[in-house]
Design an enzyme around this catalytic site. Structure first.
Site, mmCIF file in Angstrom:
data_model
loop_
_atom_site.group_PDB
_atom_site.id
_atom_site.type_symbol
_atom_site.label_atom_id
_atom_site.label_comp_id
_atom_site.label_asym_id
_atom_site.label_seq_id
_atom_site.Cartn_x
_atom_site.Cartn_y
_atom_site.Cartn_z
ATOM 1 N N GLN A 191 -24.895 34.521 62.456
ATOM 2 C CA GLN A 191 -26.035 34.472 61.542
ATOM 3 C C GLN A 191 -25.650 33.964 60.163
ATOM 4 O O GLN A 191 -24.471 33.817 59.841
ATOM 5 C CB GLN A 191 -26.631 35.876 61.416
ATOM 6 C CG GLN A 191 -25.618 36.923 60.964
ATOM 7 C CD GLN A 191 -26.197 38.335 60.988
ATOM 8 O OE1 GLN A 191 -26.413 38.918 59.932
ATOM 9 N NE2 GLN A 191 -26.457 38.864 62.166
ATOM 10 N N GLU A 209 -23.714 39.714 50.760
ATOM 11 C CA GLU A 209 -23.281 41.029 51.203
ATOM 12 C C GLU A 209 -21.772 41.143 51.137
ATOM 13 O O GLU A 209 -21.077 40.152 50.911
ATOM 14 C CB GLU A 209 -23.793 41.304 52.618
ATOM 15 C CG GLU A 209 -23.341 40.309 53.667
ATOM 16 C CD GLU A 209 -24.118 40.428 54.994
ATOM 17 O OE1 GLU A 209 -25.115 41.160 55.067
ATOM 18 O OE2 GLU A 209 -23.694 39.779 55.956
ATOM 19 N N ARG A 216 -30.714 33.869 62.610
ATOM 20 C CA ARG A 216 -29.801 33.903 63.759
ATOM 21 C C ARG A 216 -29.573 32.498 64.269
ATOM 22 O O ARG A 216 -30.520 31.787 64.616
ATOM 23 C CB ARG A 216 -30.415 34.714 64.900
ATOM 24 C CG ARG A 216 -30.097 36.155 64.815
ATOM 25 C CD ARG A 216 -30.623 36.905 66.050
ATOM 26 N NE ARG A 216 -31.115 38.174 65.569
ATOM 27 C CZ ARG A 216 -32.373 38.584 65.612
ATOM 28 N NH1 ARG A 216 -33.306 37.851 66.185
ATOM 29 N NH2 ARG A 216 -32.701 39.734 65.091
ATOM 30 N N HIS A 265 -27.460 34.078 55.914
ATOM 31 C CA HIS A 265 -28.543 34.569 55.055
ATOM 32 C C HIS A 265 -28.839 33.560 53.949
ATOM 33 O O HIS A 265 -27.923 32.895 53.462
ATOM 34 C CB HIS A 265 -28.159 35.905 54.419
ATOM 35 C CG HIS A 265 -27.724 36.938 55.400
ATOM 36 N ND1 HIS A 265 -28.568 37.477 56.335
ATOM 37 C CD2 HIS A 265 -26.519 37.520 55.603
ATOM 38 C CE1 HIS A 265 -27.903 38.354 57.066
ATOM 39 N NE2 HIS A 265 -26.661 38.406 56.656
HETATM 40 ZN ZN ZN Z 1 -25.156 39.406 57.741
#
Ligand code: ZN
Length: 328
Positions: free
Chosen positions: A112, A131, A208, A114
């Site tokens: 994935q 993250e 995804r 973001h």
């Molecule tokens: Zn992630």
């Protein structure tokens, strides 16, 4: 006894201001790839043996945590953000900016990526998602996917079209205590066997690229977002400089700065005995990842989560424990 105002004066003379340390009730998410380590390791009351995520501290609409006790018991963190912004130093923003999770990957998570704030705002009316991960615990031989080997977008598109993920993805072994900073745009995947502490921007936007052609109980594959993934993926992938973690001695233990970015700062405190940790931020998100002890006079154990509010100048810790503190 002392009346309220006298208590205040006394506390002020001692240099302490009594504020709010909010204990948080986590929200759990069942996932196709989840397991039961959140119960086995952290003692959480999980909904099933396919529990993938503990949203440990969140005010996101898809998993809004409640306060467990005290004057705000039962209130959601988002409602405190909306109605008691003074608890967060009156900082601006439509939504509480950060989210802390603990992730149990019993199976591989999808490959994935973001979006950044700009793309997420335009296409999803959301924050972007940068993250970071701290590896709490792994099974032997556990790996991680971070980045890819395509040199151009064309190479990336071709590899995706050909399902050529073995050659495309940058995959390597990990160990307990490893830390990764994952800027938006980085293609990544958590692999089976990982138990991970994650601090991130408060966003639930995941594109995804590839989900191993897995099917759910109804025989359906999960939705992919291939075009969005190609749009937002950083090409070429540039590994971050192995920015050595900075360790500092504190009263009774050590503090390790894991990351300090424009989105968040995360420090790990390993403590053996009493420590006073100053709060000079709008709030601190505290997660006890190991051990147990006492925080401001209240017993705590691994898996407990707190928000230290702006009106709490410092927090007293006592015990043998490791805590993660995430701040802006
Ligand atoms: Zn992630």
């Amino acid at each position: 006894g002392l009346v309220g105002s006298e208590m205040c004066i006394r506390d002020r003379k001692e240099g302490k201001k009594m504020g709010h340390v909010l204990k948080i009730n986590p929200v759990f998410k069942e996932m196709i790839w989840g397991g039961h380590k959140l119960r086995d390791v952290y003692g959480y009351d999980i909904p099933s043996d396919n529990t993938g995520e503990c949203w440990a501290i969140s005010a996101h609409k898809n998993g809004d945590c409640t306060i467990s006790d005290g004057e705000f018991a039962g209130k959601t963190l988002s409602s405190l953000w909306d109605e008691h912004r003074e608890l967060f130093a009156n900082i601006e923003g439509d939504q509480f900016p950060l989210l802390v999770k603990i992730i149990d990957a019993c199976n591989d998570l999808s490959v994935q990526v973001h979006p950044n704030d700009e793309y997420a705002k335009a296409h999803e009316n959301s924050l972007g998602k940068t993250e970071c991960w701290y590896v709490l615990n792994i099974d032997e031989g556990t790996k991680m996917v971070m980045g890819h080997h395509a040199k151009t977008k064309e190479e990336l598109v071709k590899a995706i079209e050909n399902d050529d993920y073995d050659n495309l993805l940058n995959k390597f072994d990990i160990k307990e205590g490893d830390f990764f900073y994952i800027p938006s745009g980085t293609i990544h995947a958590i692999c089976s066997g990982s138990l991970i502490y994650e601090a991130q921007q408060s966003s639930d936007i995941t594109y995804r690229v590839y989900d191993y052609h897995r099917k759910d109980a109804q025989g359906n594959e999960r939705q992919l977002h291939v075009q969005q993934s190609i749009d937002v993926a950083t090409v070429p992938y540039v590994p971050l400089a192995a920015d050595s973690m900075v360790e500092t001695a504190i009263e009774n233990g050590t503090r390790t700065k894991l990351v300090s970015s424009e989105f968040f700062t995360v420090n790990k405190y390993e403590m053996t005995g009493k420590n006073t940790i100053v709060n000079d931020k709008p709030f601190q998100l505290v997660t006890v990842i190991k051990g147990n002890g006492v925080i401001n006079g209240n017993s705590v154990k691994m898996g407990d989560n707190f928000v230290v509010c702006a009106d709490q100048d410092a927090v007293e810790y006592d015990g043998t424990m490791t805590v993660m503190i995430c701040t802006l």
